[in-house]
Write an enzyme that holds these catalytic residues in place. Structure first.
Site, PDB file in Angstrom:
ATOM      1  CE  LYS A 135      -4.448   0.954   0.134  1.00 20.88           C
ATOM      2  NZ  LYS A 135      -5.555   0.135  -0.377  1.00 20.88           N
TER       3      LYS A 135
HETATM    4  P1  NAD Z   1     -13.090   7.774  -2.464  1.00 22.48           P
HETATM    5  O1  NAD Z   1     -12.006   8.763  -2.240  1.00 22.48           O
HETATM    6  O2  NAD Z   1     -13.647   7.629  -3.833  1.00 22.48           O
HETATM    7  O3  NAD Z   1     -14.307   8.081  -1.462  1.00 22.48           O
HETATM    8  C1  NAD Z   1     -14.150   8.186  -0.087  1.00 22.48           C
HETATM    9  C2  NAD Z   1     -15.460   8.714   0.478  1.00 22.48           C
HETATM   10  O4  NAD Z   1     -15.391   8.702   1.900  1.00 22.48           O
HETATM   11  C3  NAD Z   1     -15.750  10.154   0.071  1.00 22.48           C
HETATM   12  O5  NAD Z   1     -17.141  10.297  -0.182  1.00 22.48           O
HETATM   13  C4  NAD Z   1     -15.371  10.941   1.330  1.00 22.48           C
HETATM   14  O6  NAD Z   1     -16.045  12.174   1.415  1.00 22.48           O
HETATM   15  C5  NAD Z   1     -15.811   9.962   2.379  1.00 22.48           C
HETATM   16  N1  NAD Z   1     -15.224  10.220   3.702  1.00 22.48           N
HETATM   17  C6  NAD Z   1     -13.943  10.528   4.012  1.00 22.48           C
HETATM   18  N2  NAD Z   1     -13.832  10.725   5.338  1.00 22.48           N
HETATM   19  C7  NAD Z   1     -15.056  10.528   5.863  1.00 22.48           C
HETATM   20  C8  NAD Z   1     -15.594  10.587   7.174  1.00 22.48           C
HETATM   21  N3  NAD Z   1     -14.827  10.898   8.220  1.00 22.48           N
HETATM   22  N4  NAD Z   1     -16.923  10.316   7.342  1.00 22.48           N
HETATM   23  C9  NAD Z   1     -17.708  10.002   6.283  1.00 22.48           C
HETATM   24  N5  NAD Z   1     -17.252   9.934   5.031  1.00 22.48           N
HETATM   25  C10 NAD Z   1     -15.960  10.197   4.821  1.00 22.48           C
HETATM   26  O7  NAD Z   1     -12.519   6.384  -1.911  1.00 22.48           O
HETATM   27  P2  NAD Z   1     -13.011   4.919  -2.281  1.00 22.48           P
HETATM   28  O8  NAD Z   1     -12.159   4.403  -3.364  1.00 22.48           O
HETATM   29  O9  NAD Z   1     -14.490   4.906  -2.411  1.00 22.48           O
HETATM   30  O10 NAD Z   1     -12.560   4.135  -0.963  1.00 22.48           O
HETATM   31  C11 NAD Z   1     -13.371   4.110   0.218  1.00 22.48           C
HETATM   32  C12 NAD Z   1     -12.873   2.996   1.126  1.00 22.48           C
HETATM   33  O11 NAD Z   1     -12.917   1.761   0.406  1.00 22.48           O
HETATM   34  C13 NAD Z   1     -11.421   3.127   1.602  1.00 22.48           C
HETATM   35  O12 NAD Z   1     -11.316   2.538   2.877  1.00 22.48           O
HETATM   36  C14 NAD Z   1     -10.650   2.284   0.603  1.00 22.48           C
HETATM   37  O13 NAD Z   1      -9.416   1.827   1.109  1.00 22.48           O
HETATM   38  C15 NAD Z   1     -11.636   1.149   0.432  1.00 22.48           C
HETATM   39  N6  NAD Z   1     -11.476   0.386  -0.806  1.00 22.48           N
HETATM   40  C16 NAD Z   1     -11.572   0.986  -2.024  1.00 22.48           C
HETATM   41  C17 NAD Z   1     -11.427   0.205  -3.157  1.00 22.48           C
HETATM   42  C18 NAD Z   1     -11.602   0.788  -4.525  1.00 22.48           C
HETATM   43  O14 NAD Z   1     -11.585   0.029  -5.511  1.00 22.48           O
HETATM   44  N7  NAD Z   1     -11.780   2.078  -4.676  1.00 22.48           N
HETATM   45  C19 NAD Z   1     -11.161  -1.156  -3.058  1.00 22.48           C
HETATM   46  C20 NAD Z   1     -11.094  -1.735  -1.795  1.00 22.48           C
HETATM   47  C21 NAD Z   1     -11.252  -0.957  -0.672  1.00 22.48           C
END
Ligand code: NAD
Length: 446
Positions: A135
């Site tokens: 990561k």
């Molecule tokens: P992203 O940046 O597209 O979205 C993140 C969202 O979380 C945004 O809407 C942001 O405003 C919100 N957020 C941030 N802090 C917050 C808080 N304190 N309270 C409420 N909302 C909050 O990111 P993503 O790609 O959607 O990833 C989200 C989670 O999923 C992360 O933990 C990431 O590691 C995990 N994840 C993502 C993927 C992927 O393919 N994108 C895959 C596996 C895991």
């Protein structure tokens, strides 16, 4: 006011707001102080005990193999130079090249990146894809950067870390606040240095540059496969069931869309700016349209703003999807969570203390390393296509994804039943066994 001054003032205002929010969170949630990595190691220990791993097996699998930290100097639009701390952690590569996204966030710590790399190792193993775990992260609030500043930061990250990366060594991808455009800049930087077009060095790229069909929605497509299976085990009808979603970015928006398509009423959504609820069901298309236009849910008129955004987690819904950041469900709020199913779209949203409370209540927690593994699964399929130079239609990708996720869910569920453990411990048992076997077969070099 001249544009540079305006940008600087806006950046300062956002930083001030973020600092206030961080202090509020840290003050209210004890577990924010303890480390995500400690939580990850607790999860490892719980599964390792049941697997009766030897000390040597633990020595080969538990801790990260390499932690890299660099300082990225970036020229801002106003001519000043800012330094950004950046990390890449490679946790384990026994089963294949390291794989894991790069996060841009103001709260990134090396500890968090170590935890996320650890989870990647076991996520790849639980779904059986031949990759290890890594990561990356940069301490930055990307909202304070212009497009040009973001590009220079992304390129500098790749340039500083270039010796770590390669299609056969370590393959980064997107994570929080990084998407296809950041991947494109990083790919271009890699290609310019190497003088070789190697699209398999990075995944989550735009389709035009060798990205896979279906990657954008893959994490949530995998999540919905798990939700359907969990609902079937509980005898819960999805049509008419209710859901709340924390985080409305890549994972949250697609999860909302797939849940709505399955007949689920999405009654609450929230992001970093606030949360909204509507008992009769939010029009998911309208909410996504708002976020596409505005970049945030702030100002959304299709539902009622909630006074405390964290209350979203405690609503009386059937399905709760944490899809933001880690450490959201803690010992402080776990007892008040009323969802029957928690589908962990985010990595590490539930602390070990909260896990114990949820297990006692009988909440069906679909653990992150299984529930959100759809993203890395399609990243792997993207990498496979890059190496062949032959691209599949979306249906082929989605069908492979569904098959892999269903098999992984069934294996974890069966292990949980047979060994009388939670789905999380079962997922780690399946995954750790695979990593440990691969490590032992390879043995130690020198
Ligand atoms: P992203 O940046 O597209 O979205 C993140 C969202 O979380 C945004 O809407 C942001 O405003 C919100 N957020 C941030 N802090 C917050 C808080 N304190 N309270 C409420 N909302 C909050 O990111 P993503 O790609 O959607 O990833 C989200 C989670 O999923 C992360 O933990 C990431 O590691 C995990 N994840 C993502 C993927 C992927 O393919 N994108 C895959 C596996 C895991």
């Amino acid at each position: 006011m001249p544009p540079e001054k305006l940008a600087k003032a806006k950046r300062k205002q956002i930083e001030r707001k973020a600092a206030v929010r961080r202090r509020q969170i840290a003050g209210s949630l004890e577990e924010w102080r303890s480390s995500a990595f400690e939580h990850a190691l607790d999860q490892f220990d719980a599964a390792a005990r049941r697997l009766k791993l030897t000390d040597n097996q633990i020595a080969m699998t538990k801790l990260p193999r390499r932690v890299t930290e660099v300082l990225l100097p970036v020229r801002m639009d106003d001519g000043t130079i800012r330094n950004f701390r950046a990390f890449r952690v490679q946790h384990n590569m026994a089963r294949g090249p390291a794989k894991g996204g790069i996060r841009f966030h103001q709260d990134v710590t090396v500890d968090e990146v170590k935890a996320l790399a650890f989870w990647m190792t076991y996520k790849c193993a639980v779904v059986g894809i031949p990759m290890g775990g890594a990561k990356g992260g940069v301490i930055v609030d990307p909202r304070t950067l212009s497009q040009g500043e973001r590009e220079r930061l992304s390129r500098r990250y790749m340039a500083e870390m270039i010796d770590l990366f390669g299609p056969d060594s370590d393959v980064p991808g997107p994570d929080v606040n990084t998407g296809p455009q950041v991947m494109a800049w990083m790919l271009d930087t890699y290609v310019m240095h190497k003088r070789d077009y190697l699209p398999g060095v990075i995944t989550g790229k735009p389709m035009e540059l060798g990205g896979s069909a279906g990657r954008q929605s893959a994490t949530s497509r995998g999540l919905i496969v798990c939700v359907r299976k969990a609902a079937a085990r509980l005898g819960l009808q999805l049509t008419g069931a209710t859901a709340a979603i924390q985080g409305f970015g890549n994972v949250g928006t697609h999860a909302a869309m797939f849940l709505a398509q399955s007949g689920v009423k999405v009654v609450a959504i929230g992001d970093a700016e606030g949360a909204f609820r509507k008992a009769s069901g939010i029009d998911v298309g309208e909410a996504i349209g708002h976020v596409v236009r505005r970049g945030t849910l702030a100002g959304f008129k299709g539902a009622t703003p909630m006074r405390r955004a964290s209350q979203l987690l405690e609503l009386p819904v059937d399905i709760l999807v944490p899809a933001a950041l880690e450490n959201q469900i803690t010992t402080q709020n776990a007892a008040r969570i009323r969802a029957r199913i928690i589908a962990e779209g985010a990595n590490g949203p539930t602390t070990p203390g909260a896990d114990a409370i949820l297990a006692r209540k009988g909440t069906f927690v679909i653990p992150d390393i299984l529930c959100n593994a759809g993203g890395v699964t399609v990243s792997y399929l993207e990498w496979v296509q890059n190496r062949m130079g032959y691209y599949w239609p979306e249906k082929r990708v989605n069908d492979d994804l569904q098959r892999i996720m269903e098999a992984a869910f069934d294996e974890v569920y069966t292990t949980a039943r047979h060994r009388r453990v939670t789905m999380r411990i079962a997922a780690f048992m399946v995954a750790i066994r695979r990593v440990s076997e691969a490590s032992e077969m390879r043995g130690l070099y020198a």
